[in-house]
Design a protein around this motif. Structure first.
Motif, PDB file in Angstrom:
ATOM      1  N   ARG A   8      54.790  40.361  52.204  1.00 26.21           N
ATOM      2  CA  ARG A   8      54.906  41.470  53.149  1.00 26.21           C
ATOM      3  C   ARG A   8      53.510  42.039  53.378  1.00 26.21           C
ATOM      4  O   ARG A   8      52.730  42.179  52.435  1.00 26.21           O
ATOM      5  CB  ARG A   8      55.823  42.575  52.632  1.00 26.21           C
ATOM      6  CG  ARG A   8      56.051  43.628  53.724  1.00 26.21           C
ATOM      7  CD  ARG A   8      56.741  44.881  53.265  1.00 26.21           C
ATOM      8  NE  ARG A   8      56.752  45.838  54.379  1.00 26.21           N
ATOM      9  CZ  ARG A   8      57.029  47.123  54.262  1.00 26.21           C
ATOM     10  NH1 ARG A   8      57.318  47.646  53.091  1.00 26.21           N
ATOM     11  NH2 ARG A   8      56.998  47.919  55.328  1.00 26.21           N
ATOM     12  N   GLY A 170      58.664  42.818  56.145  1.00 28.74           N
ATOM     13  CA  GLY A 170      59.816  43.047  55.286  1.00 28.74           C
ATOM     14  C   GLY A 170      61.143  42.616  55.882  1.00 28.74           C
ATOM     15  O   GLY A 170      62.003  42.067  55.175  1.00 28.74           O
ATOM     16  N   SER A 174      63.578  39.807  54.275  1.00 30.26           N
ATOM     17  CA  SER A 174      64.950  40.178  53.948  1.00 30.26           C
ATOM     18  C   SER A 174      65.956  39.217  54.566  1.00 30.26           C
ATOM     19  O   SER A 174      66.928  38.821  53.919  1.00 30.26           O
ATOM     20  CB  SER A 174      65.240  41.599  54.430  1.00 30.26           C
ATOM     21  OG  SER A 174      64.405  42.526  53.789  1.00 30.26           O
ATOM     22  N   ASN A 192      65.420  45.082  52.671  1.00 31.73           N
ATOM     23  CA  ASN A 192      64.274  45.399  53.516  1.00 31.73           C
ATOM     24  C   ASN A 192      63.631  46.725  53.107  1.00 31.73           C
ATOM     25  O   ASN A 192      62.406  46.845  53.006  1.00 31.73           O
ATOM     26  CB  ASN A 192      64.735  45.455  54.976  1.00 31.73           C
ATOM     27  CG  ASN A 192      63.595  45.544  55.967  1.00 31.73           C
ATOM     28  OD1 ASN A 192      63.837  45.578  57.169  1.00 31.73           O
ATOM     29  ND2 ASN A 192      62.359  45.585  55.507  1.00 31.73           N
ATOM     30  N   ILE A 195      61.516  46.357  49.766  1.00 28.31           N
ATOM     31  CA  ILE A 195      60.393  45.433  49.630  1.00 28.31           C
ATOM     32  C   ILE A 195      59.072  46.172  49.819  1.00 28.31           C
ATOM     33  O   ILE A 195      58.824  46.782  50.856  1.00 28.31           O
ATOM     34  CB  ILE A 195      60.516  44.272  50.628  1.00 28.31           C
ATOM     35  CG1 ILE A 195      61.734  43.414  50.268  1.00 28.31           C
ATOM     36  CG2 ILE A 195      59.262  43.415  50.637  1.00 28.31           C
ATOM     37  CD1 ILE A 195      62.014  42.295  51.228  1.00 28.31           C
ATOM     38  N   SER A 199      53.788  42.846  48.649  1.00 29.63           N
ATOM     39  CA  SER A 199      54.554  42.236  47.559  1.00 29.63           C
ATOM     40  C   SER A 199      54.789  40.755  47.850  1.00 29.63           C
ATOM     41  O   SER A 199      54.609  40.278  48.972  1.00 29.63           O
ATOM     42  CB  SER A 199      55.901  42.948  47.396  1.00 29.63           C
ATOM     43  OG  SER A 199      56.704  42.773  48.559  1.00 29.63           O
ATOM     44  N   THR A 201      57.517  37.495  47.536  1.00 30.13           N
ATOM     45  CA  THR A 201      58.830  36.902  47.314  1.00 30.13           C
ATOM     46  C   THR A 201      58.614  35.395  47.281  1.00 30.13           C
ATOM     47  O   THR A 201      57.986  34.829  48.184  1.00 30.13           O
ATOM     48  CB  THR A 201      59.813  37.304  48.416  1.00 30.13           C
ATOM     49  OG1 THR A 201      60.094  38.703  48.302  1.00 30.13           O
ATOM     50  CG2 THR A 201      61.114  36.517  48.326  1.00 30.13           C
ATOM     51  N   LEU A 215      61.814  37.942  43.800  1.00 28.18           N
ATOM     52  CA  LEU A 215      61.920  38.861  44.930  1.00 28.18           C
ATOM     53  C   LEU A 215      61.069  40.093  44.680  1.00 28.18           C
ATOM     54  O   LEU A 215      61.157  40.711  43.609  1.00 28.18           O
ATOM     55  CB  LEU A 215      63.392  39.272  45.122  1.00 28.18           C
ATOM     56  CG  LEU A 215      63.685  40.322  46.192  1.00 28.18           C
ATOM     57  CD1 LEU A 215      63.375  39.772  47.582  1.00 28.18           C
ATOM     58  CD2 LEU A 215      65.160  40.759  46.117  1.00 28.18           C
ATOM     59  N   ASN A 216      60.200  40.411  45.637  1.00 23.14           N
ATOM     60  CA  ASN A 216      59.527  41.714  45.651  1.00 23.14           C
ATOM     61  C   ASN A 216      58.635  41.940  44.431  1.00 23.14           C
ATOM     62  O   ASN A 216      58.614  43.020  43.851  1.00 23.14           O
ATOM     63  CB  ASN A 216      60.585  42.824  45.764  1.00 23.14           C
ATOM     64  CG  ASN A 216      60.017  44.171  46.130  1.00 23.14           C
ATOM     65  OD1 ASN A 216      58.983  44.267  46.798  1.00 23.14           O
ATOM     66  ND2 ASN A 216      60.680  45.226  45.690  1.00 23.14           N
ATOM     67  N   HIS A 218      55.472  43.046  42.576  1.00 23.57           N
ATOM     68  CA  HIS A 218      54.365  43.941  42.934  1.00 23.57           C
ATOM     69  C   HIS A 218      53.664  44.504  41.698  1.00 23.57           C
ATOM     70  O   HIS A 218      52.949  45.491  41.777  1.00 23.57           O
ATOM     71  CB  HIS A 218      54.856  45.091  43.815  1.00 23.57           C
ATOM     72  CG  HIS A 218      56.068  45.797  43.277  1.00 23.57           C
ATOM     73  ND1 HIS A 218      57.340  45.524  43.746  1.00 23.57           N
ATOM     74  CD2 HIS A 218      56.215  46.736  42.319  1.00 23.57           C
ATOM     75  CE1 HIS A 218      58.210  46.284  43.095  1.00 23.57           C
ATOM     76  NE2 HIS A 218      57.546  47.021  42.222  1.00 23.57           N
ATOM     77  N   TRP A 231      55.901  51.629  50.389  1.00 16.02           N
ATOM     78  CA  TRP A 231      56.980  50.914  51.055  1.00 16.02           C
ATOM     79  C   TRP A 231      56.981  51.121  52.571  1.00 16.02           C
ATOM     80  O   TRP A 231      57.741  50.466  53.271  1.00 16.02           O
ATOM     81  CB  TRP A 231      58.337  51.366  50.515  1.00 16.02           C
ATOM     82  CG  TRP A 231      58.599  50.951  49.108  1.00 16.02           C
ATOM     83  CD1 TRP A 231      59.224  49.796  48.692  1.00 16.02           C
ATOM     84  CD2 TRP A 231      58.232  51.638  47.915  1.00 16.02           C
ATOM     85  NE1 TRP A 231      59.265  49.744  47.319  1.00 16.02           N
ATOM     86  CE2 TRP A 231      58.677  50.874  46.825  1.00 16.02           C
ATOM     87  CE3 TRP A 231      57.580  52.855  47.666  1.00 16.02           C
ATOM     88  CZ2 TRP A 231      58.473  51.271  45.501  1.00 16.02           C
ATOM     89  CZ3 TRP A 231      57.380  53.243  46.353  1.00 16.02           C
ATOM     90  CH2 TRP A 231      57.828  52.464  45.287  1.00 16.02           C
TER      91      TRP A 231
END
Length: 232
Positions: A8, A170, A174, A192, A195, A199, A201, A215-216, A218, A231
């Motif tokens: 993202r 994002g 998603s 969404n 995320i 970050s 994924t 996933l995500n 960070h 975010w």
């Protein structure tokens, strides 16, 4: 076996005349991400970026820290949906981003306030009754993302790089994850909202089929500076 990193973009310019530009924080996030790539990627990846400025800027700041010779392949299939239009159809203040920013700043919990708007806007967009009101309807956006991901997987299955990095948004991430996990639109866009900027994924390619690995991620941002975790 190819590992695909979906990134993202870094924090963009919420409330500014143009959202599609990294903030100073977004530039810092992309730089830290690039430093993390330098540690975990053992060879130069195949790089793709959406056509939006925030995608290209995130790629540029990140690659400057790890793979200076890497040139992103631009593919607008990785572009985000028109969030301003989607939100403005639900709340007309999104036609005046600076006014919305002022309202958000007055809230005790700005993120919760925006989350409520986001939920309502996405619900309207994904409701079949209103598809004709949007430049890109929910079914078209979903199909675009799924087709773009599959086309990339088909290409990577032929060329077999060790890594691929995709700089995108994002909503796109998603939808890709939602497809792999069979999620409803509501659960897809709940992802969404969660995320984080800059970050990761991660997908693993088996043949030409992607499987979700993570996933995500960070943690590298928090380890550098907790203030880099955003975010919006």
């Amino acid at each position: 076996m190819t590992t695909i990193y979906l990134v993202r973009h870094g924090q963009a310019s919420f409330g500014a005349e143009s959202y599609d530009k990294l903030s100073t924080t977004g530039e810092q996030q992309a730089t830290v991400l690039g430093q993390y790539f330098q540690k975990i990627l053992k060879e130069q990846p195949y790089v793709v970026a959406g056509g939006m400025q925030r995608h290209r800027q995130t790629a540029d700041f990140s690659l400057a820290e790890c793979f200076l010779d890497a040139t992103p392949h631009i593919n607008v299939g990785w572009n985000e949906f028109n969030h301003q239009q989607v939100f403005a159809k639900y709340d007309a203040r999104f036609n005046e981003p600076h006014l919305l920013k002022q309202d958000v700043a007055k809230e005790i919990s700005p993120r919760a306030y925006l989350a409520k708007i986001f939920e309502g806007a996405i619900s309207r967009w994904t409701d079949g009754e209103y598809h004709h009101e949007y430049d890109e309807s929910w079914p078209y956006f979903k199909a675009r993302v799924e087709d773009t991901l599959q086309n990339l997987c088909n290409e990577l299955a032929q060329t077999k790089p060790r890594y691929a990095v995709v700089f995108t948004s994002g909503g796109v991430i998603s939808v890709a994850v939602g497809k792999l996990l069979g999620l409803s639109p509501e659960k897809t866009f709940a992802l969404n909202w969660a995320i984080a900027n800059a970050s990761l994924t991660t997908l693993r390619l088996v043949g030409n089929e992607p499987q979700l690995l993570s996933l995500n991620e960070h943690h590298y941002l928090k380890a550098e500076d907790a203030q880099l975790l955003t975010w919006i």
